[in-house]
Design a protein around this motif. Structure first.
Motif, PDB file in Angstrom:
ATOM      1  N   ASP A  49       3.609  -8.106   1.884  1.00 53.82           N
ATOM      2  CA  ASP A  49       2.752  -7.524   1.067  1.00 53.82           C
ATOM      3  C   ASP A  49       2.647  -7.707  -0.401  1.00 53.82           C
ATOM      4  OD1 ASP A  49       1.696  -6.250   3.408  1.00 53.82           O
ATOM      5  OD2 ASP A  49       2.363  -4.207   2.856  1.00 53.82           O
ATOM      6  N   ASP A  50       4.030  -7.915  -0.804  1.00 55.86           N
ATOM      7  CA  ASP A  50       4.137  -8.074  -2.184  1.00 55.86           C
ATOM      8  C   ASP A  50       3.513  -9.461  -2.805  1.00 55.86           C
ATOM      9  OD1 ASP A  50       5.737  -5.879  -2.606  1.00 55.86           O
ATOM     10  OD2 ASP A  50       7.847  -6.829  -2.606  1.00 55.86           O
ATOM     11  N   ILE A  51       3.411 -10.264  -2.131  1.00 52.98           N
ATOM     12  CA  ILE A  51       2.644 -11.591  -2.333  1.00 52.98           C
ATOM     13  C   ILE A  51       1.171 -11.404  -2.293  1.00 52.98           C
ATOM     14  CG2 ILE A  51       2.170 -13.954  -1.622  1.00 52.98           C
ATOM     15  CD1 ILE A  51       4.870 -13.453  -3.159  1.00 52.98           C
ATOM     16  N   THR A  52       0.841 -10.590  -1.315  1.00 53.21           N
ATOM     17  CA  THR A  52      -0.519 -10.149  -1.094  1.00 53.21           C
ATOM     18  C   THR A  52      -1.002  -9.524  -2.201  1.00 53.21           C
ATOM     19  OG1 THR A  52      -0.493 -10.542   1.303  1.00 53.21           O
ATOM     20  CG2 THR A  52      -2.328  -8.994   0.157  1.00 53.21           C
ATOM     21  N   MET A  53      -0.198  -8.484  -2.529  1.00 54.89           N
ATOM     22  CA  MET A  53      -0.707  -7.605  -3.823  1.00 54.89           C
ATOM     23  C   MET A  53      -0.816  -8.271  -4.829  1.00 54.89           C
ATOM     24  SD  MET A  53      -1.893  -4.507  -2.537  1.00 54.89           S
ATOM     25  CE  MET A  53      -2.023  -3.979  -4.203  1.00 54.89           C
ATOM     26  N   ALA A  54       0.462  -9.287  -5.198  1.00 53.71           N
ATOM     27  CA  ALA A  54       0.058  -9.834  -6.825  1.00 53.71           C
ATOM     28  C   ALA A  54      -0.868 -10.584  -6.925  1.00 53.71           C
ATOM     29  CB  ALA A  54       1.369 -10.545  -6.715  1.00 53.71           C
ATOM     30  N   ARG A  55      -1.482 -11.412  -5.592  1.00 51.46           N
ATOM     31  CA  ARG A  55      -2.707 -12.170  -5.625  1.00 51.46           C
ATOM     32  C   ARG A  55      -3.707 -11.418  -5.682  1.00 51.46           C
ATOM     33  NH1 ARG A  55      -4.332 -15.529  -7.910  1.00 51.46           N
ATOM     34  NH2 ARG A  55      -2.453 -16.659  -7.532  1.00 51.46           N
ATOM     35  N   LEU A  56      -3.854 -10.258  -5.037  1.00 53.42           N
ATOM     36  CA  LEU A  56      -5.311  -9.436  -5.065  1.00 53.42           C
ATOM     37  C   LEU A  56      -5.292  -8.750  -6.716  1.00 53.42           C
ATOM     38  CD1 LEU A  56      -5.304  -7.420  -1.844  1.00 53.42           C
ATOM     39  CD2 LEU A  56      -6.371  -9.520  -2.248  1.00 53.42           C
ATOM     40  N   GLY A  71      -8.814  -5.768   9.822  1.00 51.07           N
ATOM     41  CA  GLY A  71      -7.723  -5.714  10.600  1.00 51.07           C
ATOM     42  C   GLY A  71      -6.629  -5.121   9.946  1.00 51.07           C
ATOM     43  N   ALA A  72      -6.716  -3.960   9.279  1.00 51.06           N
ATOM     44  CA  ALA A  72      -5.956  -3.277   8.318  1.00 51.06           C
ATOM     45  C   ALA A  72      -4.535  -3.023   8.842  1.00 51.06           C
ATOM     46  CB  ALA A  72      -6.445  -2.249   7.873  1.00 51.06           C
ATOM     47  N   GLY A  73      -4.275  -2.920  10.123  1.00 52.54           N
ATOM     48  CA  GLY A  73      -3.092  -2.968  10.856  1.00 52.54           C
ATOM     49  C   GLY A  73      -2.408  -1.548  10.690  1.00 52.54           C
ATOM     50  N   THR A  74      -1.358  -1.285  10.039  1.00 56.52           N
ATOM     51  CA  THR A  74      -0.623  -0.061   9.564  1.00 56.52           C
ATOM     52  C   THR A  74      -1.226   0.477   8.264  1.00 56.52           C
ATOM     53  OG1 THR A  74       1.196  -1.339   8.701  1.00 56.52           O
ATOM     54  CG2 THR A  74       1.214  -0.584  10.996  1.00 56.52           C
ATOM     55  N   GLY A  75      -2.014  -0.481   7.439  1.00 56.08           N
ATOM     56  CA  GLY A  75      -2.657  -0.010   6.364  1.00 56.08           C
ATOM     57  C   GLY A  75      -1.980   0.080   5.081  1.00 56.08           C
ATOM     58  N   THR A  76      -0.743  -0.883   5.051  1.00 53.24           N
ATOM     59  CA  THR A  76       0.018  -0.843   3.946  1.00 53.24           C
ATOM     60  C   THR A  76      -0.525  -1.493   2.800  1.00 53.24           C
ATOM     61  OG1 THR A  76       0.754  -3.096   4.850  1.00 53.24           O
ATOM     62  CG2 THR A  76       2.305  -1.206   5.220  1.00 53.24           C
ATOM     63  N   VAL A  77      -1.646  -2.488   3.075  1.00 48.57           N
ATOM     64  CA  VAL A  77      -2.320  -3.172   1.928  1.00 48.57           C
ATOM     65  C   VAL A  77      -3.472  -2.122   1.406  1.00 48.57           C
ATOM     66  CG1 VAL A  77      -4.096  -5.162   1.103  1.00 48.57           C
ATOM     67  CG2 VAL A  77      -1.761  -5.495   2.376  1.00 48.57           C
ATOM     68  N   SER A  78      -3.942  -1.548   2.217  1.00 49.79           N
ATOM     69  CA  SER A  78      -5.005  -0.542   1.965  1.00 49.79           C
ATOM     70  C   SER A  78      -4.526   0.479   1.165  1.00 49.79           C
ATOM     71  CB  SER A  78      -5.769  -0.036   3.197  1.00 49.79           C
ATOM     72  OG  SER A  78      -6.419  -1.042   3.906  1.00 49.79           O
TER      73      SER A  78
END
Length: 293
Positions: A49-56, A71-78
């Motif tokens: 998640d940290d890598i994904t959020m840094a990129r977004l 495909g949000a899964g448990t919703g952590t990125v959302s």
């Protein structure tokens, strides 16, 4: 789940489907109803998640952005998009939303829907709020690698991006090869990829093609990066793989490449200081929708 056509045939309970039989992620293996499945997904989130959020955030995700998380899964990125990046809204879509509904936050709209079948505009994902060109960010992580129709879905997702917006896709890349030293870990990982491909269709061999596929969907410029989390005893990614192997053990053993003893040895190896291996990486690729005119 709201599939847009008849559900696939399934093998009897407890029987692993043979190559060529229908099977889907979340049904044959990794069912959201299984005890601890949400925790397994969250181990992956802790690793990536940290890598994904840094990129977004580097791509500009922030105030005013309307986002789609597929495909949000448990919703952590959302939730992090809303709470940390301050985006205006997130439409979080998954075939099973039991984990998404566990923690509501302002701006989060949860939708239970299946993006396959008749396409992303099939049953469950219709209406003005899902019309083409509505989102500054469309994001899908560890989703398309499980779906054979990934090229069609990439085109459909690209259509949902607003002019000037960005499509961001993330999936696994297998870093084992014929020259990778044989260890308990590499033996079991090879068996896992082969077993999952034979049963539920998971295929990561095409993932390095993401930049070309995004260009083919009319997006430009495009770029990509790879992140490989360290395999360390007790780390989130090590716990994720150990749990994933347990849940897909039948498929792995059915390949003939490993037996139960080999899987058990690999789990012990992951938790030991003797572990010296590369995890599967996450390739993240993105492409921009050209501005109109």
């Amino acid at each position: 789940m709201t599939p847009s056509d008849d559900p696939p045939l399934r093998p009897p309970a407890g029987q692993v489907p043979q190559p060529g039989q229908d099977g889907r992620y979340g049904e044959t293996f990794f069912s959201p109803e299984a005890a601890g499945e949400g925790e397994r997904i969250d181990f992956g989130a802790l690793a990536y998640d940290d890598i994904t959020m840094a990129r977004l955030r580097a791509l500009g995700a922030g105030p005013g952005w309307r986002c789609l998380d597929v495909g949000a899964g448990t919703g952590t990125v959302s939730r992090r998009l809303l709470e940390e990046a301050g985006v205006a809204s997130v439409l979080a879509v998954d075939r099973d939303v039991r984990f998404l509904g566990a923690r509501a936050v302002p701006g989060l709209d949860v939708r239970e829907a299946d993006i396959t079948g008749d396409g992303i505009t099939g049953d469950g994902i219709t209406g003005a709020d899902f019309a083409p060109g509505q989102f500054q960010l469309v994001h899908a992580r560890f989703v398309l690698m499980h779906l054979p129709e990934h090229e069609r879905l990439i085109t459909a997702l690209a259509e949902r991006v607003a002019p000037g917006g960005v499509l961001v896709l993330g999936d696994a890349v297998d870093l084992t090869s014929d020259r990778t030293p044989d260890t308990p870990y590499t033996s079991v990982m090879r068996a896992m990829w082969q077993g999952l491909r034979s049963t539920i269709g998971t295929d990561v061999s095409w993932v390095p093609s993401y930049p070309q596929l995004l260009r083919g969907a009319g997006l430009q410029p495009v770029a990509a990066e790879i992140h490989v989390p360290p395999l360390q005893p007790g780390s989130p990614i090590s716990r994720f793989w150990a749990d994933t192997w347990e849940r897909s053990r039948q498929a792995m053993v059915a390949t003939g490449l490993v037996d139960d003893a080999a899987v058990d040895a690999a789990v012990r190896y992951l938790g030991s200081d003797a572990c010296a291996a590369l995890s599967a990486g996450m390739l993240t690729a993105w492409g921009w929708k050209p501005e109109e005119g």
